[in-house]
Enzyme design. Structure first.
Site, mmCIF file in Angstrom:
data_model
loop_
_atom_site.group_PDB
_atom_site.id
_atom_site.type_symbol
_atom_site.label_atom_id
_atom_site.label_comp_id
_atom_site.label_asym_id
_atom_site.label_seq_id
_atom_site.Cartn_x
_atom_site.Cartn_y
_atom_site.Cartn_z
ATOM 1 N N GLU A 205 0.746 -1.240 0.111
ATOM 2 C CA GLU A 205 -0.077 0.053 0.149
ATOM 3 C C GLU A 205 0.852 1.223 -0.139
ATOM 4 O O GLU A 205 0.586 2.398 -0.614
ATOM 5 C CB GLU A 205 -1.044 0.000 1.217
ATOM 6 C CG GLU A 205 -1.937 1.111 1.335
ATOM 7 C CD GLU A 205 -2.967 1.056 0.196
ATOM 8 O OE1 GLU A 205 -3.381 2.011 -0.571
ATOM 9 O OE2 GLU A 205 -3.486 -0.275 -0.235
ATOM 10 N N GLU A 206 2.007 1.192 0.662
ATOM 11 C CA GLU A 206 2.749 2.571 0.932
ATOM 12 C C GLU A 206 4.202 2.499 0.451
ATOM 13 O O GLU A 206 4.848 3.355 0.184
ATOM 14 C CB GLU A 206 2.776 2.815 2.408
ATOM 15 C CG GLU A 206 1.268 2.856 3.082
ATOM 16 C CD GLU A 206 0.516 3.925 2.648
ATOM 17 O OE1 GLU A 206 0.712 4.766 1.454
ATOM 18 O OE2 GLU A 206 -0.781 3.897 2.763
ATOM 19 N N SER A 608 -10.613 10.203 -1.724
ATOM 20 C CA SER A 608 -9.410 9.926 -0.797
ATOM 21 C C SER A 608 -8.558 10.893 -0.332
ATOM 22 O O SER A 608 -9.189 11.620 0.616
ATOM 23 C CB SER A 608 -8.133 9.010 -1.702
ATOM 24 O OG SER A 608 -7.676 8.179 -0.932
ATOM 25 N N ASP A 683 -14.557 -0.369 2.719
ATOM 26 C CA ASP A 683 -13.540 0.121 2.302
ATOM 27 C C ASP A 683 -12.482 -0.417 3.234
ATOM 28 O O ASP A 683 -12.578 -0.188 4.673
ATOM 29 C CB ASP A 683 -13.456 1.561 2.280
ATOM 30 C CG ASP A 683 -12.393 2.282 1.851
ATOM 31 O OD1 ASP A 683 -11.228 1.744 1.589
ATOM 32 O OD2 ASP A 683 -12.490 3.455 1.117
ATOM 33 N N HIS A 715 -12.578 0.881 -1.805
ATOM 34 C CA HIS A 715 -12.174 2.325 -1.787
ATOM 35 C C HIS A 715 -12.242 2.891 -3.025
ATOM 36 O O HIS A 715 -12.678 4.157 -3.143
ATOM 37 C CB HIS A 715 -10.493 2.507 -1.473
ATOM 38 C CG HIS A 715 -9.945 3.912 -1.314
ATOM 39 N ND1 HIS A 715 -10.526 4.558 -0.260
ATOM 40 C CD2 HIS A 715 -9.204 4.497 -1.859
ATOM 41 C CE1 HIS A 715 -9.771 5.860 -0.399
ATOM 42 N NE2 HIS A 715 -9.090 5.609 -1.329
#
Length: 747
Positions: A205-206, A608, A683, A715
Site C-alpha cells: 500500500e505504501e 481519498s 473500504d 475504496h
C-alpha cells in the site's frame, strides 16, 4: 464584403456544430465501452525483443481485458487469448487475490489482469479465474497448460532461466519444476499470522513493493520475505453488503501502533532449509527493496528505519551471509523510496537515485559504496530510470524537465558528461509513458495529449518511429468520435503561492465560452503527497463533462506534489491540510478574481486524499466555497496506516498537536457550506470509520449534510454501476447546490 460574410458564416457554423454536438454522458464514461479507444495497458516487450504483449479492454466492456500480441517483425497485431475462453460467469478469486488486486489498484478489472514473459520469449504465464496457466505462443488457446498448483495462488513468476514457475499459496512459497511438472513446497510454517514470500500490507500500500520473493539471475536461489503480523492490532470492522453484514478481522497497523516483524531468507528452488540474513538488532524496520546482483552470489536489500529518516543499502554474499552497508541516505524530514537502483553487468558498479541535492537525480557508485560521479544534476527531477544501455553508456530517464505537466524521455551519459543537459528523445508535447525491454535498442511509447487519445508505438532508442502497435486514430471508428465536436481542450497556466512558488493549474472552460458571462466552478484535485492531477494528457472525462454542462472545471496541484523537488514537497511535514489548503485557496482566490467566474458558485470535489481536502476546505473556508463532495475521506489520521502517516506526521505519540491540527474534526465548527459525503461500506484502505466519525460530529453540531454510501464497495467503488451512480450524485449535487442554489446575501 463577400470575404467578411463568408468568415461570419464559418463562425456561425462552428457555433452551430458545437451547440448541436453530442456531449459526454456519465453512463457512457463509466459503463459500457472504453472511450479511450483500443488503448493497450501493461505493455511488455518480450525478452528476445521479437514481440510485444499487452492487455486491451473489450470494445463493449471497459473493465474486461484480453491478452494481445504485436509482432515486431511483420507488424501484425492479433488477439492471443480471449478471457471468455477461460471464464464463464463470475470469476472465482481467493481473498488473498482480491486483497492483492485492491492494493495494486486493479480490483475493478476482470479477465486478464497480469502476465509474465518466459525468458525465451516464446511463452507467457498468466493467472485467470483462480488458476495458473502457461501458454506457448505457437499454440492455440485451448492448448494453454493449466499448472497443478493445488489451489488459488498469488504472485506467480517464471524464473530468470525459465526452468521453474514459482508462486505463493496458503501463505507459503512454492515452485514447479517445468521439466517434471511437480510442485514443491519450499516453506512450511506459513499459517495464521506468518506469511512467506508475500509483501505485507504496508509494503504493497505504501512502499510500492508488491512481491515478497526474488529469483537469483541464474535460477540457483530465491530470496524471500517472511513476515509475522502477530503484534499488529487485530481490528474488527464491519463490511456492509446489500444482503448481509460481515465482521472482518483485519491486521491493520494504524499510526503509532506495531508493524509486522520481518525476516529475509534464502532458499534453493530444489528445497532444503532456509538460511537467514541478519537484518540488524532493530526489528522495527521496513524491508523496502531487494535486488540480486548480476553474479547471482550477492544480494542487496534496502532497510528503511521506522521514522523513515534513514535508508541503508546493504549487500550480502549469500555464501557467507555477512552483510555490509555500502550506502546510507538520511534526511531531517523523510527519505523517499524509489526504484532506480540498477547494477551494471559489465562493471562492478551500480546506479542509485537520491534526493540529496534537493532534486531526485542519479549517481554512479562502485559496489563497495564509493561515489564515482553524478549522472544527472540541476534544478529538475528524474522521475524514473527507465533503462540502461551499457554498451552505449546511456541511461534513459523520464522527466518533466521541459514542462511540469508533461512527461518526456531523455538520455544521459553514464559518465556524467551531460548531467545538467540531458538529450530529449521523445517528440510531441504531452505525456509519454515509456517501456524498455531487456534490449535497450527499442522502446514502447504510450503517448497522449489533450487532443490525442492514447497511442502506442515502437521506437528506436534514438526516438525514431518504427511502427504502430495501436495508432488509435480519433476518427469515425473511435468510440470518442461521437463526442469530438463537443471536445474541449484544456488550458494550462501557473499562479504564484504566498511564498513565491509556482502552482500549475488546468482549466476546461465551458463550451462556447463567453468572457462576458460568469460561470460556476467545478474545482477538483487530489492534493496529497506525490499526487499529480495537472498533466497534459488525454481527457479528464468528468471535468470535461462538467465543462460541457456549464462549469469552469479547474484543477491545481498544491505543495506536497512529487516531481518538483524537496522544497516544494517538504512544507507539509508535521501538519497536513495546512499548506495544501492554503495553495488550493490561492487557486480559488485567483478564480474569484476572473471576470468570467461567479465567485459565489465555486464548488470543490475530491476522492481519498482529495476527499480529505474537500472536508478541510469546507471546514476552513466555507466563506469562499459554496459546497463540496468528499469521497472516502481521511478524517482522523490516527486511523490511517503507519508508513504513510508517520512519514509526514511522525507518530501520534511524538506529534499529538500535529495530528489534532491535521484532523478534520478540529476545524469542523467552520463547516457551513453544503457537503455530500460518499464512502464505500467495505473500504479497507480509508476505513468507513472515518466517515462515521464525521457523520457523528456533524450530527452533534446539528450541521446538515448529504450522504451516499455503497454496500460492499471498496475504496475505488467496486463496480461500474456504483461509479455511474456516484458520479450522477456528484453532478446532481453541483447542479442543485452550486449552479442553481439560491444565493444568500452572506454566508
Amino acid at each position: 464584403m463577400r470575404t467578411r460574410s463568408i468568415a461570419f458564416l464559418f463562425i456561425a457554423l462552428a457555433f452551430a456544430n458545437a451547440a448541436n454536438a453530442e456531449q459526454l454522458d456519465i453512463d457512457r464514461i463509466y459503463g459500457g465501452g472504453n472511450l479511450n479507444g483500443a488503448a493497450p495497458i501493461k505493455v511488455e516487450i518480450s525478452p528476445d525483443g521479437s514481440r510485444v504483449a499487452f492487455l486491451r479492454a473489450k470494445s463493449n466492456d471497459q473493465s474486461t481485458y484480453d491478452l494481445w500480441e504485436y509482432n515486431v517483425g511483420n507488424h501484425a497485431t492479433r488477439l492471443l487469448l480471449d478471457s471468455r475462453t477461460f471464464v464463464t460467469g463470475q470469476e472465482q478469486l481467493s481473498e488473498a487475490e482480491k486483497a492483492h488486486r485492491e492494493r495494486a489498484r486493479t480490483a475493478g478489472r476482470r479477465g486478464f489482469v497480469d502476465y509474465t514473459w518466459a525468458p525465451n520469449g516464446k511463452s507467457l504465464l498468466f493467472p485467470l479465474n483462480g488458476k495458473l496457466y502457461l501458454y506457448h505462443l505457437a499454440a492455440t488457446a485451448a492448448a494453454a497448460r493449466e499448472l497443478p498448483t493445488g489451489g488459488p495462488v498469488i504472485d506467480a513468476q517464471i524464473s530468470p532461466k525459465g526452468r521453474y514457475v514459482s508462486y505463493v499459496r496458503d501463505q507459503n512459497l512454492w515452485v514447479i519444476d517445468l521439466t517434471s511438472g511437480i510442485p514443491l513446497q519450499l516453506t512450511t510454517d506459513g499459517a495464521n499470522t506468518v506469511h512467506n514470500g508475500e509483501a505485507e500490507f504496508i509494503a504493497q500500500e505504501e512502499l510500492d513493493r508488491f512481491t515478497g520473493y526474488w529469483w537469483a539471475p541464474d535460477d540457483s536461489a530465491i530470496a524471500y520475505e517472511r513476515y509475522d503480523e502477530a503484534n499488529v492490532d487485530n481490528v474488527k470492522r464491519f463490511e456492509i453488503y446489500a444482503d448481509r453484514s460481515e465482521i472482518i478481522e483485519q491486521r491493520y497497523p494504524a499510526a503509532g501502533r506495531p508493524n509486522v516483524t520481518v525476516k529475509l531468507g534464502v532458499v534453493a528452488p530444489t528445497g532444503g532449509a532456509s538460511r537467514w540474513i541478519d537484518l540488524g538488532a532493530n526489528a522495527d524496520i521496513y524491508l523496502a527493496r531487494v535486488n540480486w546482483l548480476p553474479d547471482s552470489h550477492r544480494l542487496s536489500y534496502q532497510i528503511l528505519q521506522r521514522d523513515q529518516k534513514r535508508l541503508d543499502l546493504d549487500i550480502v554474499d549469500t555464501a557467507t551471509l555477512k552483510p555490509k552497508t555500502v550506502l546510507t541516505e538520511t534526511s531531517d524530514i523523510w527519505v523517499n523510496l524509489n526504484n532506480d537502483l540498477h547494477f551494471l553487468k559489465t562493471k562492478d558498479t551500480f546506479v542509485w537515485g537520491s534526493e540529496r541535492s534537493g532534486f531526485h537525480h542519479l549517481y554512479l557508485y562502485t559496489s563497495d559504496g564509493k561515489l564515482q560521479h553524478a549522472i544527472s544534476s540541476g534544478d529538475w527531477e528524474v522521475e524514473e530510470l527507465l533503462g540502461i544501455d551499457e554498451k552505449s553508456g546511456l541511461a534513459y530517464v523520464a522527466s518533466n524537465r521541459d514542462f511540469v505537466p508533461d512527461r518526456q524521455l531523455y538520455a544521459l551519459h553514464l559518465d556524467g558528461s551531460d548531467a545538467a543537459s540531458p538529450t530529449r528523445i521523445s517528440q510531441g508535447d504531452g505525456m509519454h509513458v515509456v517501456t524498455f525491454g531487456k534490449n535497450p535498442q527499442v522502446y514502447i511509447d504510450s503517448f497522449s495529449n489533450p487532443s490525442t487519445p492514447p497511442q502506442t508505438s515502437v521506437h528506436g532508442a534514438d526516438g525514431k518511429f518504427l511502427s504502430w502497435i495501436e495508432e488509435n486514430k480519433l476518427d469515425a471508428k473511435h468510440p470518442y468520435w461521437p463526442f469530438h465536436d463537443a471536445h474541449i481542450v484544456p488550458e494550462f497556466g501557473t499562479i504564484t503561492a504566498d511564498d513565491g512558488q509556482l502552482l500549475y493549474y488546468r482549466i476546461y472552460k465551458p463550451a462556447n465560452f463567453d468572457v462576458t458571462k460568469r460561470y460556476p466552478v467545478f474545482d477538483t484535485y487530489y492534493g496529497g503527497p506525490h499526487g499529480q492531477t495537472v498533466t497534459r494528457g488525454w481527457v479528464d472525462y468528468f471535468s470535461e463533462y462538467m465543462a460541457q454542462h456549464g462549469y469552469v472545471a479547474f484543477s491545481l496541484d498544491n505543495r506536497g506534489m512529487a516531481h518538483r523537488g524537496r522544497k516544494f514537497s517538504d512544507g507539509i511535514y508535521k501538519q497536513l491540510g495546512k499548506l495544501e489548503v492554503d495553495d488550493q485557496l490561492a487557486g480559488i482566490r485567483w478564480l474569484s478574481s476572473q471576470s468570467w467566474v461567479d465567485a459565489k458558485r465555486i464548488g470543490v470535489f475530491g476522492w481519498s486524499y482529495g476527499g480529505y481536502m474537500t472536508s478541510m476546505l469546507l471546514a476552513k473556508a466555507s466563506n469562499v466555497i459554496a459546497g463540496g463532495v468528499a469521497v472516502a475521506p481521511v478524517i482522523d489520521w490516527s486511523l490511517y496506516d503507519t508508513a504513510y502517516t508517520e512519514r509526514y506526521l511522525q507518530t501520534p505519540q511524538q506529534n499529538p498537536q500535529g495530528y489534532e491540527l491535521s484532523g478534520v474534526l478540529h476545524w469542523l465548527d467552520g463547516m457551513k457550506s453544503p457537503l455530500l459525503l460518499i464512502h464505500g461500506m467495505a473500504d479497507d484502505n480509508v476505513q468507513f470509520t472515518n466517515s462515521t466519525k464525521l457523520m457523528s460530529a456533524l450530527q452533534e453540531r446539528v450541521t446538515p449534510f448529504e450522504l451516499m454510501t455503497y454496500p460492499g464497495a471498496k475504496h475505488g467503488l467496486s463496480t461500474p454501476a456504483m461509479r455511474k451512480h456516484a458520479f450522477h450524485a456528484i453532478a446532481n449535487f453541483f447542479d442543485t447546490r452550486i449552479k442553481n442554489a439560491p444565493q444568500k446575501s452572506e454566508r
